[in-house]
Design a protein around this motif. Structure first.
Motif, PDB file in Angstrom:
ATOM      1  N   LEU A 179       0.825  -1.211   0.000  1.00 62.48           N
ATOM      2  CA  LEU A 179       0.000   0.000   0.000  1.00 62.48           C
ATOM      3  C   LEU A 179       0.859   1.261   0.000  1.00 62.48           C
ATOM      4  N   GLN A 180       1.934   1.254   0.784  1.00 58.06           N
ATOM      5  CA  GLN A 180       2.831   2.408   0.817  1.00 58.06           C
ATOM      6  C   GLN A 180       3.538   2.582  -0.525  1.00 58.06           C
ATOM      7  N   LEU A 181       3.974   1.464  -1.093  1.00 58.81           N
ATOM      8  CA  LEU A 181       4.670   1.522  -2.376  1.00 58.81           C
ATOM      9  C   LEU A 181       3.747   1.957  -3.519  1.00 58.81           C
ATOM     10  N   ASP A 182       2.485   1.566  -3.437  1.00 58.80           N
ATOM     11  CA  ASP A 182       1.517   2.021  -4.440  1.00 58.80           C
ATOM     12  C   ASP A 182       1.353   3.539  -4.390  1.00 58.80           C
ATOM     13  N   LEU A 183       1.330   4.088  -3.185  1.00 62.07           N
ATOM     14  CA  LEU A 183       1.219   5.544  -3.034  1.00 62.07           C
ATOM     15  C   LEU A 183       2.452   6.250  -3.588  1.00 62.07           C
ATOM     16  N   ILE A 184       3.623   5.673  -3.338  1.00 57.71           N
ATOM     17  CA  ILE A 184       4.867   6.256  -3.855  1.00 57.71           C
ATOM     18  C   ILE A 184       4.899   6.187  -5.379  1.00 57.71           C
ATOM     19  N   GLU A 185       4.443   5.062  -5.916  1.00 52.64           N
ATOM     20  CA  GLU A 185       4.395   4.915  -7.376  1.00 52.64           C
ATOM     21  C   GLU A 185       3.456   5.964  -7.993  1.00 52.64           C
ATOM     22  N   LYS A 186       2.314   6.156  -7.364  1.00 51.25           N
ATOM     23  CA  LYS A 186       1.337   7.119  -7.880  1.00 51.25           C
ATOM     24  C   LYS A 186       1.866   8.545  -7.827  1.00 51.25           C
ATOM     25  N   GLU A 187       2.557   8.880  -6.752  1.00 56.05           N
ATOM     26  CA  GLU A 187       3.016  10.255  -6.548  1.00 56.05           C
ATOM     27  C   GLU A 187       4.331  10.547  -7.267  1.00 56.05           C
TER      28      GLU A 187
ATOM     29  N   GLY B  38       6.406   7.833  -9.120  1.00 59.78           N
ATOM     30  CA  GLY B  38       6.831   6.964 -10.214  1.00 59.78           C
ATOM     31  C   GLY B  38       8.305   6.626 -10.142  1.00 59.78           C
ATOM     32  N   ASP B  39       8.781   6.285  -8.953  1.00 56.35           N
ATOM     33  CA  ASP B  39      10.201   6.077  -8.703  1.00 56.35           C
ATOM     34  C   ASP B  39      10.655   4.720  -9.265  1.00 56.35           C
ATOM     35  N   ARG B  40      11.446   4.763 -10.325  1.00 55.51           N
ATOM     36  CA  ARG B  40      11.870   3.531 -10.997  1.00 55.51           C
ATOM     37  C   ARG B  40      12.763   2.674 -10.115  1.00 55.51           C
ATOM     38  N   GLU B  41      13.683   3.295  -9.386  1.00 56.12           N
ATOM     39  CA  GLU B  41      14.611   2.521  -8.544  1.00 56.12           C
ATOM     40  C   GLU B  41      13.854   1.757  -7.465  1.00 56.12           C
ATOM     41  N   VAL B  42      12.889   2.412  -6.836  1.00 60.56           N
ATOM     42  CA  VAL B  42      12.078   1.749  -5.819  1.00 60.56           C
ATOM     43  C   VAL B  42      11.306   0.594  -6.439  1.00 60.56           C
ATOM     44  N   ARG B  43      10.754   0.805  -7.614  1.00 61.55           N
ATOM     45  CA  ARG B  43       9.980  -0.233  -8.295  1.00 61.55           C
ATOM     46  C   ARG B  43      10.840  -1.467  -8.558  1.00 61.55           C
TER      47      ARG B  43
END
Length: 280
Positions: A146-154, A156-161
């Motif tokens: 859930l936290q990572l989905d929020l980060i992706e939405k805000e 779009g951090d490729r390294e985190v993905r």
């Protein structure tokens, strides 16, 4: 707002006291009423009632265990602007110092409460209740994802993905041969949410859920505020299991991601480095 408080608390007297405070989310004020002192938290955001309902349920759940002192919840009151107030018992709370060991012991008792209930039920011929849990999937999906989905939405951090695509496959191995009895957790136990009254320690501002007891110790390792006496007393009752340090790092990852979402990219570096450490 004070007229609403008077009506909801059925009090004529409502006098502000010299106890006020606030955190990153809500503001608080103590009052003298016809029936004693209360502390009122106020938040004007639309999700405030849901948040305060959860905090009230958390305090009630901890109170029922009779293991730790928390402020007694009284009432959640909706505001006309969509916000809410949360009324609870006023406690004269000071910084925690001489009761650190007691806090560690009491926290362990809180975490052991469900295990003791389970043991009693297993000895009772009239009950057939078993604990059913899948903590690992819960933590991956309902906390980290859930936290990572929020980060992706805000962001779009490729390294985190890319790091997450590798890390999520390794998480189950961190729990190999670990037996987890769901424990009632405070959920946000850092130095700002602990204190003491005259006769012992007190914890407040909970965000409770049932989960792995090790999770509780993760945020304290980030922000500090807990002495050696606290940890010694806790581990005397609940010793560290094999692999504890790596799992603690995993649990701290949630807090770094959560803070990134709440407070911005200042927590990106900690999130990235923690993910890399877990992949080593």
């Amino acid at each position: 707002m004070e007229n609403l408080l008077k009506r909801e608390l059925n009090t004529v007297r409502l006098k502000q006291l010299g106890y006020a405070g606030g955190g990153c989310i809500s503001q608080g004020q103590s009052y003298e009423t016809d029936t004693g002192r209360v502390f009122v938290k106020v938040n004007h955001k639309n999700q405030a009632k849901t948040m305060f309902d959860g905090e009230m349920a958390s305090l009630e759940a901890i109170l029922k265990t009779s293991t730790m002192k928390v402020p007694k919840p009284i009432k959640v009151i909706s505001l006309s602007d969509g916000g809410a107030m949360f009324v609870m018992e006023h406690l004269d709370i000071h910084g925690l110092n001489r009761h650190m060991a007691t806090l560690g012991e009491q926290l362990a008792n809180l975490h052991l409460h469900n295990e003791k209930l389970r043991d009693r039920e297993s000895k009772d011929a009239h009950t057939n209740n078993d604990w059913q849990s899948d903590w690992v999937n819960f933590f991956i999906r309902q906390r980290l994802q859930l936290q990572l989905d929020l980060i992706e939405k805000e962001y779009g951090d490729r390294e985190v993905r890319e790091l997450w695509s590798k890390l999520q496959l390794k998480i189950p191995a961190l729990f190999h041969d670990v037996e987890i009895t769901p424990a009632l957790l405070h959920g946000d136990l850092w130095g700002g949410n602990i204190g003491q009254v005259e006769d012992g320690p007190v914890i407040f501002d909970p965000s409770s859920f049932y989960g792995h007891s090790e999770y509780e110790l993760s945020i304290s390792g980030i922000f500090g505020g807990f002495s050696t006496a606290f940890y010694t007393a806790y581990y005397n009752k609940i010793p560290k299991a094999s692999g504890f340090e790596k799992r603690l790092t995993l649990y701290q990852l949630f807090h770094y991601l959560n803070h990134w979402n709440h407070f911005g990219t200042g927590y990106r570096g900690s999130s990235i480095s923690t993910m890399k450490a877990l992949l080593k």
